[in-house]
Motif scaffolding. Structure first.
Motif, PDB file in Angstrom:
ATOM      1  N   PHE A   9     -12.414  -0.728  -0.646  1.00 49.68           N
ATOM      2  CA  PHE A   9     -10.904  -1.713  -0.039  1.00 49.68           C
ATOM      3  C   PHE A   9     -10.883  -1.926   1.031  1.00 49.68           C
ATOM      4  O   PHE A   9     -10.940  -3.257   2.284  1.00 49.68           O
ATOM      5  CB  PHE A   9     -10.250  -2.193  -1.227  1.00 49.68           C
ATOM      6  CG  PHE A   9      -8.976  -3.251  -0.984  1.00 49.68           C
ATOM      7  CD1 PHE A   9      -8.915  -3.920  -1.330  1.00 49.68           C
ATOM      8  CD2 PHE A   9      -8.518  -3.043   0.160  1.00 49.68           C
ATOM      9  CE1 PHE A   9      -8.269  -5.190  -1.066  1.00 49.68           C
ATOM     10  CE2 PHE A   9      -7.416  -3.858   0.271  1.00 49.68           C
ATOM     11  CZ  PHE A   9      -7.479  -4.518  -0.280  1.00 49.68           C
ATOM     12  N   LEU A  10     -11.142  -0.711   1.786  1.00 50.91           N
ATOM     13  CA  LEU A  10     -10.230  -0.465   2.968  1.00 50.91           C
ATOM     14  C   LEU A  10     -11.372  -0.521   4.060  1.00 50.91           C
ATOM     15  O   LEU A  10     -10.715  -1.762   5.243  1.00 50.91           O
ATOM     16  CB  LEU A  10      -9.613   0.871   3.357  1.00 50.91           C
ATOM     17  CG  LEU A  10      -8.672   1.164   2.516  1.00 50.91           C
ATOM     18  CD1 LEU A  10      -8.206   2.803   2.814  1.00 50.91           C
ATOM     19  CD2 LEU A  10      -7.197   0.013   2.807  1.00 50.91           C
ATOM     20  N   ALA A  36     -11.464  -4.372   4.507  1.00 49.89           N
ATOM     21  CA  ALA A  36     -10.137  -4.836   5.652  1.00 49.89           C
ATOM     22  C   ALA A  36     -11.245  -5.079   6.705  1.00 49.89           C
ATOM     23  O   ALA A  36     -10.528  -5.848   7.873  1.00 49.89           O
ATOM     24  CB  ALA A  36      -8.754  -4.534   5.222  1.00 49.89           C
ATOM     25  N   GLY A  39     -10.605  -6.041   0.081  1.00 52.08           N
ATOM     26  CA  GLY A  39      -9.961  -6.409   1.721  1.00 52.08           C
ATOM     27  C   GLY A  39     -10.407  -7.009   2.240  1.00 52.08           C
ATOM     28  O   GLY A  39      -9.198  -7.203   3.030  1.00 52.08           O
ATOM     29  N   GLU A  41      -7.338  -9.302   1.523  1.00 56.64           N
ATOM     30  CA  GLU A  41      -6.494  -9.527   1.650  1.00 56.64           C
ATOM     31  C   GLU A  41      -6.011  -9.477   3.454  1.00 56.64           C
ATOM     32  O   GLU A  41      -4.995  -9.355   4.037  1.00 56.64           O
ATOM     33  CB  GLU A  41      -6.264  -7.903   1.204  1.00 56.64           C
ATOM     34  CG  GLU A  41      -4.926  -7.387   1.112  1.00 56.64           C
ATOM     35  CD  GLU A  41      -3.701  -8.161  -0.051  1.00 56.64           C
ATOM     36  OE1 GLU A  41      -2.990  -8.386   0.016  1.00 56.64           O
ATOM     37  OE2 GLU A  41      -4.561  -8.792  -0.868  1.00 56.64           O
ATOM     38  N   SER A  70      -3.333  -1.569   2.111  1.00 59.39           N
ATOM     39  CA  SER A  70      -3.276  -1.575   0.737  1.00 59.39           C
ATOM     40  C   SER A  70      -2.859  -1.003  -0.162  1.00 59.39           C
ATOM     41  O   SER A  70      -1.902  -0.280   0.954  1.00 59.39           O
ATOM     42  CB  SER A  70      -4.695  -1.550  -0.520  1.00 59.39           C
ATOM     43  OG  SER A  70      -4.415  -0.734  -1.081  1.00 59.39           O
TER      44      SER A  70
END
Length: 375
Positions: A93-94, A97, A264, A267, A280
């Motif tokens: 996820f990171l 992003a 990510g 977001e 997150s």
């Protein structure tokens, strides 16, 4: 006396009812916790389960927070059905992003003038590529070095977090940001357009629902999805059928990493509009609970993702309105998973109540006669 006996075959009814029973028990335990904390349990439960859905804006916020949870959980469901234990969706996820944010920051800094319909897909694809690359490290080490994917994927989460910290504290930090660790606000052409007016809900939610249908078809109506699931349930049968275990490993991890990376990216260029160290709030880890509460099924994941999203928003409301501790959301998430595992016992075992036989009614054991007969 209560005892458990093995069912002739697993109960399909209990498989469907177990998450609902676990949720009901979680509500009961939550009410007891509110009483112990000196809070009104009715108000406390209302903050978690009613107020998030009481207004149109609240429902939009629930859908907004459910979007990354559902996306990450869809990818994890593919992994777990293939018996590949990816615990590092948070790190993927990171990286998604970071990759999407880096692309949006480059467009913002250079001043590229292209329409949103062109730039948004490019930014989202960059996020997918970043998540897949991070999951590819796990797949490579598992494939080539027989490294445990649980440990590798989990440790890479902390590497990803430190990489994000370095970028927003040093090279990507906004020089006009009053020394806060954050990037510039991304140009509008790279941001996801809103789906509901006067809310933060973006078109990523609609994309997520389309992906739910695609994943359902992939898992239950496609030949490749069938291969993945056979490899997870019966590895020996999969080898006998000629299914590639290496191919399933790579495919499952790349799909999972790509979905977490997409979450990510959404977001970063959705509600945040920039990168900060706190992109997150633990979506990748919470998605593991979403995945199992949803029974590894795309439709179930939608409902469980919505439920866990309500937990997140309820925790924020509980802090501001009732003075509840921040950790309470995590407690409820852990309770739900623990009670789900307990209730899942009833899928393979059924309870039986047996009356204890008094000692004086127990049948006597006949005396043993020696082998040579009585003397």
């Amino acid at each position: 006396m209560l005892s458990f006996e093995i069912r002739p075959q697993p109960s399909r009814a209990m498989s469907l009812a177990s998450p609902l029973l676990a949720l009901a028990l979680t509500v009961v335990v939550a009410a007891l916790l509110f009483v112990l904390l000196g809070r009104d349990p009715v108000k406390g439960l209302g903050v978690f389960f009613i107020e998030p859905l009481a207004t149109r804006y609240g429902m939009a916020e629930v859908a907004l927070k459910a979007t990354p949870l559902i996306l990450c959980a869809l990818g994890l469901a593919v992994c777990y059905r293939a018996n590949v234990w990816n615990i590092g969706a948070e790190g993927q996820f990171l990286l998604g992003a970071i990759s999407a944010g880096g692309m949006a920051l480059w467009v913002t800094t250079v001043g590229i003038s292209l329409p949103r319909v062109v730039l948004v897909p490019v930014v989202l694809l960059a996020g997918v590529a970043g998540g897949m690359a991070w999951a590819g490290i796990v797949a490579y080490l598992r494939d080539r070095c027989n490294a445990n994917e649980i440990l590798v994927s989990l440790m890479l989460v902390y590497v990803a977090q430190q990489l994000l910290n370095y970028l927003v504290f040093v090279p990507w930090k906004d020089p006009l940001g009053f020394n806060f660790p954050q990037t510039k606000t991304f140009v509008t052409a790279t941001l996801l357009p809103n789906l509901v007016p006067q809310s933060r809900l973006h078109i990523g939610f609609a994309i997520t629902l389309v992906l739910v249908a695609i994943f359902w078809f992939f898992l239950f109506r496609s030949w490749r999805g069938y291969q993945l699931q056979v490899g997870g349930l019966a590895p020996a049968a999969a080898r006998y059928a000629g299914f590639s275990a290496r191919g399933s490993l790579w495919l499952a991890l790349l799909i999972s990493g790509g979905m977490a990376g997409l979450a990510g990216a959404m977001e970063a260029v959705g509600p945040l509009r920039q990168l900060t160290p706190h992109v997150s709030t633990g979506y990748g880890f919470t998605a593991i609970i979403v995945c199992f509460v949803g029974r590894l099924h795309p439709l179930g994941i939608v409902f469980s993702g919505t439920l866990l999203s309500m937990f997140l928003i309820g925790g924020e409301l509980g802090q501001s309105r009732l003075g509840l501790p921040n950790a309470l959301t995590g407690v409820f998430q852990g309770l739900l998973l623990f009670l789900l595992l307990v209730c899942d016992t009833l899928i393979d075992y059924r309870p039986r109540w047996r009356r204890a036989v008094p000692a004086h009614h127990a049948p006597s054991t006949p005396a043993q006669v020696p082998a040579g007969g009585a003397s």
